[in-house]
Design a protein around this motif. Structure first.
Motif, short mmCIF file in Angstrom:
data_model
loop_
_atom_site.label_atom_id
_atom_site.label_comp_id
_atom_site.label_asym_id
_atom_site.label_seq_id
_atom_site.Cartn_x
_atom_site.Cartn_y
_atom_site.Cartn_z
N PRO A 110 0.86 -1.27 0.03
CA PRO A 110 -0.08 -0.07 -0.05
C PRO A 110 0.81 1.33 0.00
N PHE A 111 1.86 1.22 0.47
CA PHE A 111 2.86 2.37 0.65
C PHE A 111 3.15 2.83 -0.70
N ARG A 112 3.56 1.95 -1.42
CA ARG A 112 3.96 2.35 -2.89
C ARG A 112 2.67 3.00 -3.61
N ALA A 113 1.51 2.63 -3.45
CA ALA A 113 0.40 3.34 -4.06
C ALA A 113 0.34 4.99 -3.53
N ILE A 114 0.51 4.68 -2.15
CA ILE A 114 0.56 6.39 -1.55
C ILE A 114 1.50 7.20 -2.18
N ALA A 115 2.74 6.73 -2.01
CA ALA A 115 3.90 7.39 -2.64
C ALA A 115 3.83 7.82 -4.04
N ASP A 116 2.86 6.92 -4.78
CA ASP A 116 2.72 7.32 -6.58
C ASP A 116 1.73 8.40 -6.59
N LYS A 117 0.66 8.28 -5.78
CA LYS A 117 -0.39 9.14 -5.75
C LYS A 117 0.08 10.69 -5.12
N LEU A 118 0.93 10.67 -4.28
CA LEU A 118 1.50 11.93 -3.61
C LEU A 118 2.20 12.70 -4.98
N GLU A 119 3.41 11.94 -5.38
CA GLU A 119 3.85 12.42 -6.45
C GLU A 119 3.16 12.75 -7.76
N GLN A 120 2.09 12.08 -7.98
CA GLN A 120 1.24 12.59 -9.04
C GLN A 120 0.45 13.70 -8.87
N ALA A 121 -0.01 14.22 -7.35
CA ALA A 121 -0.67 15.27 -7.01
C ALA A 121 0.39 16.34 -7.05
N LEU A 122 1.44 16.32 -6.73
CA LEU A 122 2.48 17.34 -6.64
C LEU A 122 2.94 17.83 -7.94
N GLY A 123 2.84 16.71 -8.97
CA GLY A 123 3.20 16.98 -10.37
C GLY A 123 2.21 18.02 -11.04
N ARG A 124 1.07 17.97 -10.55
CA ARG A 124 -0.12 18.85 -11.08
C ARG A 124 0.38 20.37 -10.85
N TYR A 125 1.18 20.70 -9.71
CA TYR A 125 1.56 21.93 -9.60
C TYR A 125 2.78 22.16 -10.22
N GLY A 126 3.25 21.44 -10.86
CA GLY A 126 4.55 21.74 -11.73
C GLY A 126 5.79 20.97 -11.18
N LEU A 127 5.65 20.08 -10.23
CA LEU A 127 6.89 19.77 -9.68
C LEU A 127 7.51 18.83 -10.51
N VAL A 128 8.74 19.02 -10.56
CA VAL A 128 9.50 17.89 -11.54
C VAL A 128 10.93 17.77 -10.90
N GLN A 129 11.31 16.45 -10.81
CA GLN A 129 12.73 15.97 -10.25
C GLN A 129 13.86 16.20 -11.17
N VAL A 130 14.59 16.88 -10.88
CA VAL A 130 15.90 16.90 -11.81
C VAL A 130 17.02 16.33 -11.06
N GLY A 131 18.06 16.18 -12.18
CA GLY A 131 19.20 15.17 -11.71
C GLY A 131 19.20 14.08 -12.06
N ALA A 132 19.92 13.56 -13.01
CA ALA A 132 20.05 12.16 -13.42
C ALA A 132 21.31 11.91 -13.83
N LYS A 133 21.80 10.61 -13.65
CA LYS A 133 23.15 10.02 -13.81
C LYS A 133 23.20 10.29 -15.60
N GLY A 134 24.38 10.85 -16.08
CA GLY A 134 24.47 10.59 -17.31
C GLY A 134 24.36 11.85 -18.04
N GLU A 135 23.59 12.83 -17.29
CA GLU A 135 23.28 14.12 -18.08
C GLU A 135 24.46 15.18 -17.90
N PRO A 136 24.63 16.12 -18.63
CA PRO A 136 25.57 17.17 -18.65
C PRO A 136 25.54 18.11 -17.34
N PHE A 137 26.70 18.30 -16.77
CA PHE A 137 26.66 19.08 -15.70
C PHE A 137 26.10 20.51 -15.96
N ASP A 138 25.03 20.75 -15.30
CA ASP A 138 24.47 22.54 -15.55
C ASP A 138 24.43 22.99 -14.02
#
Length: 215
Positions: free
Chosen positions: A133-161
């Motif tokens: 159940p915690f996985r579903a809760i975490a997914d719904k929370l991230e989806q809800a915050l995404g509606r307000y434009g929240l985006v995670q940044v920083g991924a392995k292999g991308e150029p340093f900015d």
């Protein structure tokens, strides 16, 4: 026998060439007889001369200032126009700032939830959110915050900015790591120590990473 006119007229009265009567006594005494003509004020009904108008004087009311009520009305109208202009400018500022205030308020809420998102990220890395159940809760929370434009940044292999990355360490380049681009020519993120987040164009928190230069 003389006519009736000569019998009734005084002796000091004679007639001129036009037949008008002339007071000889007044003439002989040096008293000028009143003459009705240009430049002489006409007498009133009781014989009193009318008042003369001084040269350059204007008739009463001519060229006088506006009525006090008219001046007061113009002043009040000017005050009203200034107040209306100030209100219009104020309303424009309020309408323009309302959207900015809403965005800033949403960003403040998102920033307070970043520690919760960090815990979810760590739990997912350790496999605690693979199922249940915690996985579903975490997914719904991230989806809800995404509606307000929240985006995670920083991924392995991308150029340093530096605008979205905070380099905490410099590591050696590992050419055997398949997650790193083989055609990299600039400093590249090789490890994400803590993900960053953006909301729209605003960076709420830069991603903390380790970087390396390609060989």
């Amino acid at each position: 026998m003389s006519d009736s006119t000569s019998n009734h007229e005084p002796e000091d009265v004679v007639h001129d060439a036009d037949g008008d009567a002339v007071n000889v006594e007044a003439v002989n005494d040096g008293v000028p007889a009143p003459v009705q003509g240009a430049g002489t004020p006409a007498a009133d009904a009781d014989g009193t001369p009318a008042a003369e108008t001084a040269p350059g004087a204007e008739a009463p009311g001519a060229g006088s200032d506006a009525h006090p009520d008219t001046a007061l009305a113009a002043e009040r109208l000017g005050d009203l126009q200034r107040l209306q202009a100030e209100y219009v400018n104020y309303k424009r500022r309020v309408d323009r700032d309302r959207a900015d205030i809403q965005i800033r308020a949403a960003h403040d809420v998102l920033e307070t939830l970043l520690p919760v998102l960090d815990e979810i990220h760590l739990a997912r890395q350790h496999g605690d959110l693979d199922e249940g159940p915690f996985r579903a809760i975490a997914d719904k929370l991230e989806q809800a915050l995404g509606r307000y434009g929240l985006v995670q940044v920083g991924a392995k292999g991308e150029p340093f900015d530096p605008a979205v990355h905070e380099a905490l360490m410099h590591a050696a380049w590992d050419p055997s790591d398949s997650e790193l681009p083989s055609d990299a020519t600039t400093t590249t993120v090789v490890t994400v120590l803590q993900p960053g987040y953006k909301a729209g164009e605003r960076v709420l928190r830069a991603a903390r990473v380790a970087v390396a230069d390609p060989e």
